[in-house]
Design an enzyme around this catalytic site. Structure first.
Site, PDB file in Angstrom:
ATOM      1  N   LYS A  83       0.727  -1.105   0.192  1.00  0.00           N
ATOM      2  CA  LYS A  83       0.077   0.030  -0.114  1.00  0.00           C
ATOM      3  C   LYS A  83       0.803   1.226   0.062  1.00  0.00           C
ATOM      4  O   LYS A  83       0.260   2.285   0.068  1.00  0.00           O
ATOM      5  CB  LYS A  83      -1.018   0.126   1.124  1.00  0.00           C
ATOM      6  CG  LYS A  83      -2.073  -1.096   1.139  1.00  0.00           C
ATOM      7  CD  LYS A  83      -2.705  -1.137  -0.028  1.00  0.00           C
ATOM      8  CE  LYS A  83      -3.793  -2.293  -0.153  1.00  0.00           C
ATOM      9  NZ  LYS A  83      -3.091  -3.421  -0.209  1.00  0.00           N
ATOM     10  N   TYR A 106       6.011  -5.665   5.102  1.00  0.00           N
ATOM     11  CA  TYR A 106       4.544  -5.415   5.494  1.00  0.00           C
ATOM     12  C   TYR A 106       4.362  -6.551   6.542  1.00  0.00           C
ATOM     13  O   TYR A 106       3.644  -6.526   7.476  1.00  0.00           O
ATOM     14  CB  TYR A 106       3.793  -6.179   4.133  1.00  0.00           C
ATOM     15  CG  TYR A 106       2.486  -6.332   4.259  1.00  0.00           C
ATOM     16  CD1 TYR A 106       1.333  -5.416   3.962  1.00  0.00           C
ATOM     17  CD2 TYR A 106       1.940  -7.584   4.475  1.00  0.00           C
ATOM     18  CE1 TYR A 106       0.096  -5.510   4.266  1.00  0.00           C
ATOM     19  CE2 TYR A 106       0.568  -8.023   4.402  1.00  0.00           C
ATOM     20  CZ  TYR A 106      -0.344  -7.106   4.287  1.00  0.00           C
ATOM     21  OH  TYR A 106      -1.595  -7.266   4.530  1.00  0.00           O
ATOM     22  N   VAL A 166      -3.793  -3.004   8.856  1.00  0.00           N
ATOM     23  CA  VAL A 166      -2.921  -2.469   7.761  1.00  0.00           C
ATOM     24  C   VAL A 166      -3.454  -2.293   6.448  1.00  0.00           C
ATOM     25  O   VAL A 166      -3.363  -1.126   5.974  1.00  0.00           O
ATOM     26  CB  VAL A 166      -1.533  -3.407   7.946  1.00  0.00           C
ATOM     27  CG1 VAL A 166      -0.757  -3.028   6.611  1.00  0.00           C
ATOM     28  CG2 VAL A 166      -0.841  -3.460   8.987  1.00  0.00           C
ATOM     29  N   GLU A 167      -4.429  -3.209   6.072  1.00  0.00           N
ATOM     30  CA  GLU A 167      -5.011  -3.107   4.877  1.00  0.00           C
ATOM     31  C   GLU A 167      -5.840  -1.976   4.735  1.00  0.00           C
ATOM     32  O   GLU A 167      -5.899  -1.230   3.767  1.00  0.00           O
ATOM     33  CB  GLU A 167      -5.583  -4.332   4.531  1.00  0.00           C
ATOM     34  CG  GLU A 167      -4.971  -5.560   4.157  1.00  0.00           C
ATOM     35  CD  GLU A 167      -4.074  -5.320   2.941  1.00  0.00           C
ATOM     36  OE1 GLU A 167      -4.440  -4.435   1.998  1.00  0.00           O
ATOM     37  OE2 GLU A 167      -3.059  -6.288   2.719  1.00  0.00           O
ATOM     38  N   THR A 168      -6.726  -1.714   5.557  1.00  0.00           N
ATOM     39  CA  THR A 168      -7.975  -0.681   5.459  1.00  0.00           C
ATOM     40  C   THR A 168      -8.308   0.035   6.539  1.00  0.00           C
ATOM     41  O   THR A 168      -9.279   0.708   6.543  1.00  0.00           O
ATOM     42  CB  THR A 168      -9.178  -1.302   4.814  1.00  0.00           C
ATOM     43  OG1 THR A 168      -9.576  -2.312   5.848  1.00  0.00           O
ATOM     44  CG2 THR A 168      -8.939  -2.102   3.507  1.00  0.00           C
TER      45      THR A 168
END
Length: 349
Positions: free
Chosen positions: A10, A326, A127-129
């Site tokens: 990201k 990540y 972490v993603e969203t």
């Protein structure tokens, strides 16, 4: 986020002088080669040809997607401390505590069924969203079509990455047709990742599960399906229940064989004994580790790198996004949320 279809980092790469084939927002329906591709996809995927043609004709070329997928210039320094600070921070930790409290039973059920710790599941979604707060603003059909048809020439792996995004476009068309979803309605990342866990279409199909028992997989609105699907993903990539993700290390400089240790990259290769023979000092807990280890390097810009001994579970996290930075951010965020939750409730997690 699959072995053949990894999640995408990201971080925002540096911008390059990329000259896309079409101006911003130009519809792909004007290109004869796209309509031929639509017919080919329809035949291979057993889809209605007119529906595929109509769908691709509504897709639009987005130069911003081309720029976003172009990697940083060679030699751009990596900085683990800076990278970590973007994810292990108060906003995500507070949101993570709230998410965990709201989904305690579901997280416990997923952990019991798969062996994947709740902290790892929580770390991934954070972490993603940021727990559904940032799902992406690109139309998935635009992102995937752009990357399948106008992948940047500047990318060092153009051929295989463009083929990958073509396969994801096909998977997306099949998924939306099968589920009766409007393919122009869904929004996601610049790479076409969708929902709270940012699954690529093929990962949605392979690893998405109905964890709330409503007879459908919904990674946009069902937090239970999100939790179950993330756990199922790691179980599919051979998560080993009870195994740590990594161990701290020190070095015996006189014996250190760094070239050999770094050659396999993050793939666990060395037994604890073999790692020690090459100059790595492991903690007592790691000496009896039952599987192979990898020496993982996290660069810190101009400062000395950070090193850990990664286990097979650390490697499993990198199958979600092929980056050791990540993986460590996921681990650290999950632990930070667990510690904050314990401080708030008094119950260890």
């Amino acid at each position: 986020m699959a072995a053949s279809s990894p999640k995408h980092t990201k971080s925002k790469p540096a911008r390059h002088a990329v000259k896309p084939a079409l101006p911003e927002g130009t519809a792909y329906g004007d290109r004869a080669d796209v309509m031929r591709l639509a017919d080919d996809i329809a035949q291979r995927r057993n889809l209605d040809a007119e529906w595929v043609r109509s769908t691709l004709s509504k897709a639009r070329m987005l130069p911003s997607v081309v720029r976003a997928i172009t990697p940083p210039a060679v030699g751009t320094p990596k900085n683990w401390a800076l990278y970590r600070s973007r994810f292990v921070e108060p906003i995500r930790i507070r949101a993570g505590v709230k998410f965990w409290l709201a989904n305690q039973e579901t997280l416990a059920r997923a952990e019991a069924q798969t062996g994947v710790p709740a902290s790892i599941i929580v770390g991934i979604i954070g972490v993603e969203t940021i727990y559904g707060q940032q799902l992406g603003n690109y139309r998935v059909i635009d992102a995937l079509t752009t990357l399948a048809l106008d992948f940047p020439d500047a990318h060092p792996r153009k051929t295989d990455r463009q083929a990958y995004f073509l396969s994801e476009l096909e998977a997306y068309l099949s998924l939306t047709q099968r589920t009766g979803t409007d393919p122009t309605a869904l929004r996601g990342s610049y790479a076409g990742a969708m929902g709270w866990p940012q699954f690529m279409p093929s990962s949605w199909v392979k690893y998405g599960i109905d964890f709330d028992n409503d007879s459908r997989v919904d990674l946009f609105h069902s937090q239970a399906d999100v939790i179950g699907s993330v756990a199922n993903y790691f179980q599919a990539f051979k998560w080993k229940p009870g195994m740590p993700t990594h161990y701290p290390v020190q070095f015996e400089v006189a014996r250190l064989d760094m070239p050999t240790l770094m050659a396999p990259d993050i793939l666990p290769t060395f037994s604890p004994a073999a790692m020690q023979e090459k100059g790595v000092i492991l903690p007592a807990a790691a000496l009896n580790h039952p599987g192979p280890l990898a020496l993982v390097e996290l660069q810190n810009g101009a400062d000395a790198p950070t090193y850990v001994a990664g286990t097979e579970n650390f490697y499993a996290i990198t199958r979600y996004n092929w980056s050791s930075y990540y993986a460590m951010a996921v681990i650290d965020l999950g632990q930070a949320v667990a510690q904050a939750l314990q401080a708030q409730t008094g119950v260890p997690k």
